[in-house]
Design an enzyme around this catalytic site. Sequence first.
Site, PDB file in Angstrom:
ATOM      1  N   LYS A 151       1.219   2.846   4.767  1.00 21.22           N
ATOM      2  CA  LYS A 151      -0.034   3.574   4.899  1.00 21.22           C
ATOM      3  C   LYS A 151      -0.682   3.986   3.499  1.00 21.22           C
ATOM      4  CE  LYS A 151      -0.499   3.341   9.333  1.00 21.22           C
ATOM      5  NZ  LYS A 151      -1.568   2.642   9.824  1.00 21.22           N
ATOM      6  N   LYS A 251      -5.421  -5.678  18.582  1.00 21.43           N
ATOM      7  CA  LYS A 251      -4.883  -4.890  19.348  1.00 21.43           C
ATOM      8  C   LYS A 251      -5.377  -4.843  20.806  1.00 21.43           C
ATOM      9  CE  LYS A 251      -3.209  -1.758  15.573  1.00 21.43           C
ATOM     10  NZ  LYS A 251      -3.610  -0.342  15.113  1.00 21.43           N
TER      11      LYS A 251
HETATM   12  O1  NPG Z   1       4.350  -0.152  16.973  1.00 19.28           O
HETATM   13  O2  NPG Z   1       5.634  -1.036  15.544  1.00 19.28           O
HETATM   14  C1  NPG Z   1       4.697  -0.559  15.866  1.00 19.28           C
HETATM   15  C2  NPG Z   1       4.110   0.226  14.570  1.00 19.28           C
HETATM   16  C3  NPG Z   1       2.741  -0.100  14.308  1.00 19.28           C
HETATM   17  O3  NPG Z   1       2.381   1.889  12.894  1.00 19.28           O
HETATM   18  C4  NPG Z   1       1.767   0.945  13.663  1.00 19.28           C
HETATM   19  N1  NPG Z   1       0.713   1.048  13.834  1.00 19.28           N
HETATM   20  O4  NPG Z   1      -2.457   2.115  12.065  1.00 19.28           O
HETATM   21  O5  NPG Z   1      -1.801   0.181  13.101  1.00 19.28           O
HETATM   22  C5  NPG Z   1      -1.765   1.593  12.777  1.00 19.28           C
HETATM   23  C6  NPG Z   1      -0.508   1.936  13.444  1.00 19.28           C
HETATM   24  C7  NPG Z   1      -0.552   2.933  14.503  1.00 19.28           C
HETATM   25  C8  NPG Z   1       0.251   3.830  15.257  1.00 19.28           C
HETATM   26  C9  NPG Z   1      -1.988   3.220  15.212  1.00 19.28           C
HETATM   27  C10 NPG Z   1       0.065   4.410  16.211  1.00 19.28           C
HETATM   28  C11 NPG Z   1      -2.278   4.051  16.153  1.00 19.28           C
HETATM   29  C12 NPG Z   1      -1.113   4.696  16.854  1.00 19.28           C
END
Ligand code: NPG
Length: 356
Positions: A151, A251
């Site tokens: 990130k 997603k």
């Molecule tokens: O679920 O294995 C997982 C982690 C994936 O970190 C993850 N996703 O920005 O895509 C993203 C992030 C996210 C997490 C987005 C939670 C929204 C909620």
Amino acid sequence: MPLVRPFRRSVGTEHTREALLVRVLCDTAEGWGECVAEPTPSYWGEYLGGATDVLRRFLVPLLLEAPRVRAATLQELLSPVRGHHMARAAVEMAVLDAELRSSGRSLASHLGAVRERVSVGVVVGIVDTTEELVSIVAGYVDAGYRRVKLKIEPGWDLQPVASVRSALGDDLVLQVDANGAYRPDETDDLLGLDEYGLAMIEQPFAPDLLLDHARFATQTRTPICLDESLTSPGVTEAAVELGACSVVCVKPGRLGGLLAAQRVHDWCVSRDVPVWCGGMLETGVGRAANLALAGLPGFTLPSDISASDSYFIEDVTRPFTLTDGTIAIPSGPGIGVEPDEEVLGRVTMDVELLRR
Ligand code: NPG
């Protein structure tokens, strides 16, 4: 559910994952779905309180009034309600799970999965120091992850990427995700990332800025992937046609369901657009469905579907584990997993029953 470590992104920091599970009970079967909305509307406009409200007042009543509910025509049934993709995706998942359980078929085979295991990556949030970051990434690489997504946000981009690259070498597949944190007129550091051989940069600018993404794509050598911008199959096609992205993140929650996600996958395959399956810190319920989806032939890039222990101390379903950078797709009927009643009972904050 408590997270193993705080998860910091440009849009905020989470210490726990609050989840909304939907359980559909019918005469012959039951099914589970998960709504991926978060408690606050910061990553995405939908939020848990709003999703609960729209389910209770609008979406579920449409189901309860219908003489017959089928997953294939569910979105048509829900069409009097606009938007609320995460809530409608959760209902669709639960209905599809119930239908498939009653016919003994797995979600993976229903969607057209062609593999038994999915190659996965891990997402690493923003931390305080590059030393800490390198040590977390090194731990994940030791655990077997072959792709790491960092990130980023303004002020946390070049240095962390450079440190991870130099500590872990060029073979590590590395990508970054800004969650829309940059302004289109502050791209110097983003352009500097070209030096580090990233697989892609995800969502540099705000979701609506398709033309800015298309302009930036002509300046950077790093492929651009869009996530938050891609709100439907139609918008995904428009973004690719505009040149706003050359890679697509799918997603189901954001697109309005597993079937819309399958359509986006199919379209990307027909146009040779690289596509991968994202995740949103789902519990085992949503994780199982994402794994089934990620088994489709076009998902050739590693998915953001990490092992359960990367995020959760304890999951509500049996945990998903990593072997050689891959996770097995559940093969049982429907999504192939169920929440453990005892664990579920312990972590449940509220239950609401809506009935005919
Ligand atoms: O679920 O294995 C997982 C982690 C994936 O970190 C993850 N996703 O920005 O895509 C993203 C992030 C996210 C997490 C987005 C939670 C929204 C909620």
